[in-house]
Scaffold this active site. Structure first.
Site, PDB file in Angstrom:
ATOM      1  N   GLU A 114       0.857  -1.194   0.000  1.00 45.30           N
ATOM      2  CA  GLU A 114       0.000   0.000   0.000  1.00 45.30           C
ATOM      3  C   GLU A 114       0.886   1.234   0.000  1.00 45.30           C
ATOM      4  OE1 GLU A 114      -3.177  -0.190   2.925  1.00 45.30           O
ATOM      5  OE2 GLU A 114      -3.379  -2.331   2.614  1.00 45.30           O
ATOM      6  N   HIS A 238      -9.393   9.079   2.699  1.00 48.05           N
ATOM      7  CA  HIS A 238      -8.929   7.988   1.840  1.00 48.05           C
ATOM      8  C   HIS A 238      -9.084   8.445   0.394  1.00 48.05           C
ATOM      9  CE1 HIS A 238      -8.267   4.125   0.019  1.00 48.05           C
ATOM     10  NE2 HIS A 238      -7.924   3.637   1.195  1.00 48.05           N
ATOM     11  N   ARG A 284      -0.848   8.460   1.653  1.00 45.21           N
ATOM     12  CA  ARG A 284      -2.239   8.806   1.375  1.00 45.21           C
ATOM     13  C   ARG A 284      -2.543  10.296   1.344  1.00 45.21           C
ATOM     14  NH1 ARG A 284      -5.702   4.720   4.882  1.00 45.21           N
ATOM     15  NH2 ARG A 284      -4.927   3.093   3.520  1.00 45.21           N
ATOM     16  N   HIS A 345     -11.746   9.095   6.433  1.00 50.06           N
ATOM     17  CA  HIS A 345     -11.457   7.676   6.664  1.00 50.06           C
ATOM     18  C   HIS A 345     -10.917   7.383   8.057  1.00 50.06           C
ATOM     19  CE1 HIS A 345     -10.351   3.610   5.592  1.00 50.06           C
ATOM     20  NE2 HIS A 345      -9.071   3.838   5.807  1.00 50.06           N
ATOM     21  N   ARG A 380      -1.192   8.807   8.951  1.00 51.07           N
ATOM     22  CA  ARG A 380      -0.993   7.378   9.268  1.00 51.07           C
ATOM     23  C   ARG A 380      -0.518   6.599   8.044  1.00 51.07           C
ATOM     24  NH1 ARG A 380      -4.677   2.811   8.889  1.00 51.07           N
ATOM     25  NH2 ARG A 380      -5.938   4.284   7.724  1.00 51.07           N
TER      26      ARG A 380
END
Ligand code: SIN
Length: 536
Positions: A114, A238, A284, A345, A380
């Site tokens: 990811e 997200h 992200r 998110h 995060r």
């Protein structure tokens, strides 16, 4: 007359259930209180998996480095290292409970990738990791004689000695008031320690991947009990959720980009390279901002995610839930591009805790998304949250065990709840109207890109709505939607106040008025005394 437990756990996701199991194994009587059905938690919806070092190509230093880079200078390195290093042991315990992570054809773990990860390291169960974890933990919890679960039970507020006006004693938590949502009665639960594991607050926004339980209840009640919160401005959006005609945003896991999906603008052009060398697999915050910028530039209502170069049979096996959900919307991801938009998110800030899950208020602990340990910093790293919840649940259980062994129980009896006297169904419209108004203001003024002027606009609205809802709260019988709105308002206020305090752009906080990072700044800390009195 209060029901008495040694430990009260608020929430039934991975953090609450793991903590309850560990505490019961240490011999304590535990009550889990959850406001819907016990399986309704953020965990249940987690698709990606658990980031943990298991392969020979990986090591702890690399995982620590990736976490620090994603966190943009605000992670606490000691916390990061301890959580990363304890990860494999905690994951092994999940496997011992019966969890079966997906393996590849060679028989080793199929490791996902990811954004922000330099290595393949995400253990997963196809694209339904959270659901598999929740099922394994629930079956262990439900079979345990020392754990009692109260479903459809909403914790209104914590009971502390300060609230009982016990002057001259050190403040501590002694229980909670819990609304039985079915009967409408309020129960008083007395407890030696309370673990908040109630998840995040995605519903301060109208568009979120979070289930409806995510209304920031734990953060709000900790704040009302006088506990500081940290870094609330860092709400993670997200980048890729399914664009649909309803506000519900189904997650299209970052693991899809990990397996080669690319982002395209409405004209079909690639654009991520122009924003970051890591392109679709940048952390992200960067990908979400790039999508936001592209959408604003063209006025497009969504962008495209393209994984159509992969075989249908592979996609069905690797992403069965995403494949089917898209197909239900008429999108065959092996042929069609998927319309995607960002949505709220994960909240990286929260109730301040140390590595033992202790808050500054004796007897009060927090774990999982509700807490801010210092792991996530300003952004995060994907799939680090299930890891954090597992490690902190174990640390918290050991710490609570020590606390109970060293503290006196409170035997003086707890007062019963006194409810407001009014109940007027016509007035309920105030709740739904204010609920929508708040979330619209948060979306319009406290989104991916912010400015001081817009944040101040949001604050004015929050203050007005809070006045109205607090008056309502004091006078009317309590009900879940009212309690949730009261919590959403307080959490929104915390987000906006922290955002106004941060005079720089860093990680998930991007403001037009302070576009650069200021290396001298660190955590945003909000002490509850700085807030208007909101509780009774
Ligand atoms: C995802 O699957 O993209 C979400 C994983 C996460 O939020 O860590």
């Amino acid at each position: 007359m209060a029901d008495t437990f040694e430990i009260l756990v608020v929430g039934s996701g991975i953090a609450g259930l793991s903590f309850a199991l560990k505490s019961a194994e240490l011999g304590h009587r535990v009550a889990i209180v959850t406001k819907k059905h016990q399986a309704e938690s953020n965990t249940n919806y987690a698709q990606g998996g658990i980031a943990v070092v298991t392969s020979a190509a990986d090591d702890f230093d690399l995982h620590v480095r990736d976490t620090l880079i994603a966190g943009d200078g605000l992670c606490n390195e000691t916390v990061v290292r301890r959580i990363v290093e304890e990860g494999p042991k905690r994951v092994k315990e999940l496997i011992e409970l019966g969890l079966k992570f997906t393996h590849n054809e060679e028989g080793s773990y199929s490791l996902g990738k990811e954004g922000g990860h330099s290595q393949r390291r995400i253990l997963h169960v196809a694209d339904m990791t959270g659901k598999a974890i929740e099922t394994a933990l629930l079956s262990a919890v439900n079979g345990h004689s020392k754990i009692k679960t109260f479903e459809h039970s909403f914790v209104i507020d914590l009971i502390t000695l300060k609230k009982l006006e016990k002057e001259g004693t050190h403040d501590r938590v002694v229980g909670a008031y819990v609304l039985d949502v079915i009967s409408g009665k309020v129960r008083t639960l007395s407890a030696r320690a309370v673990m908040l594991a109630s998840g995040g607050a995605g519903h301060i926004y109208p568009f979120t991947t979070n289930p409806s339980i995510a209304t920031g209840d734990g953060i709000a009640m900790a704040c009302r009990a006088g506990v500081p919160v940290l870094n609330m401005e860092f709400m993670q959006f997200h980048p890729t959720t399914l664009f649909a005609n309803s506000p519900k945003r189904f997650l299209i896991s970052e693991a899809v980009r990990g397996e080669g999906a690319i982002l395209r603008n409405l004209d079909g052009e690639l654009f991520m390279d122009a924003y970051d060398d890591r392109a679709e697999l940048a952390p992200r915050d960067i990908v979400a901002r790039a999508i936001d910028a592209e959408m604003k530039k063209s006025g497009a209502p969504h962008l495209w995610l393209d994984i159509a170069h992969k075989e249908s049979s592979y996609l069905k096996k690797r992403f069965p839930s995403i494949f089917q959900t898209c197909l239900d919307q008429g999108i065959d991801i092996s042929k069609d591009w998927v319309p995607v938009v960002p949505a709220a998110h994960y909240l990286c800030g929260g109730v301040v805790t140390n590595l033992e899950a202790e808050t500054p208020l004796p007897g009060l602990y927090a774990c999982g998304e509700v807490a801010c340990t210092g792991l996530h910093g300003a952004n995060r790293l994907a799939s680090n949250s299930l890891l954090e919840a597992l490690v902190m649940a174990k640390n918290g259980a050991e710490s609570v065990d020590r606390y109970i062994g060293n503290s006196q129980s409170y035997d003086s009896g707890l007062p019963e709840w006194v409810d407001g006297e009014m109940s007027d169904p016509d007035e309920r419209v105030v709740i739904s109207h204010n609920w929508e108004e708040l979330r619209k203001a948060m979306w319009d003024y406290v989104g991916i890109v912010r400015s001081t002027k817009r944040l101040k606009r949001a604050m004015t609205r929050i203050e007005n709505l809070s006045l109205e809802i607090n008056e309502y709260y004091w006078n009317f019988k309590v009900e879940p939607r009212l309690l949730e709105l009261r919590n959403l308002l307080l959490v929104s206020e915390l987000v906006v106040r922290c955002a106004l305090m941060r005079k720089e752009s860093r990680g998930l906080h991007c403001t037009l008025d302070y576009p650069d990072k200021n290396e001298l700044l660190s955590d945003s800390v909000l002490e509850p005394e700085e807030l208007p009195e909101l509780s009774r």
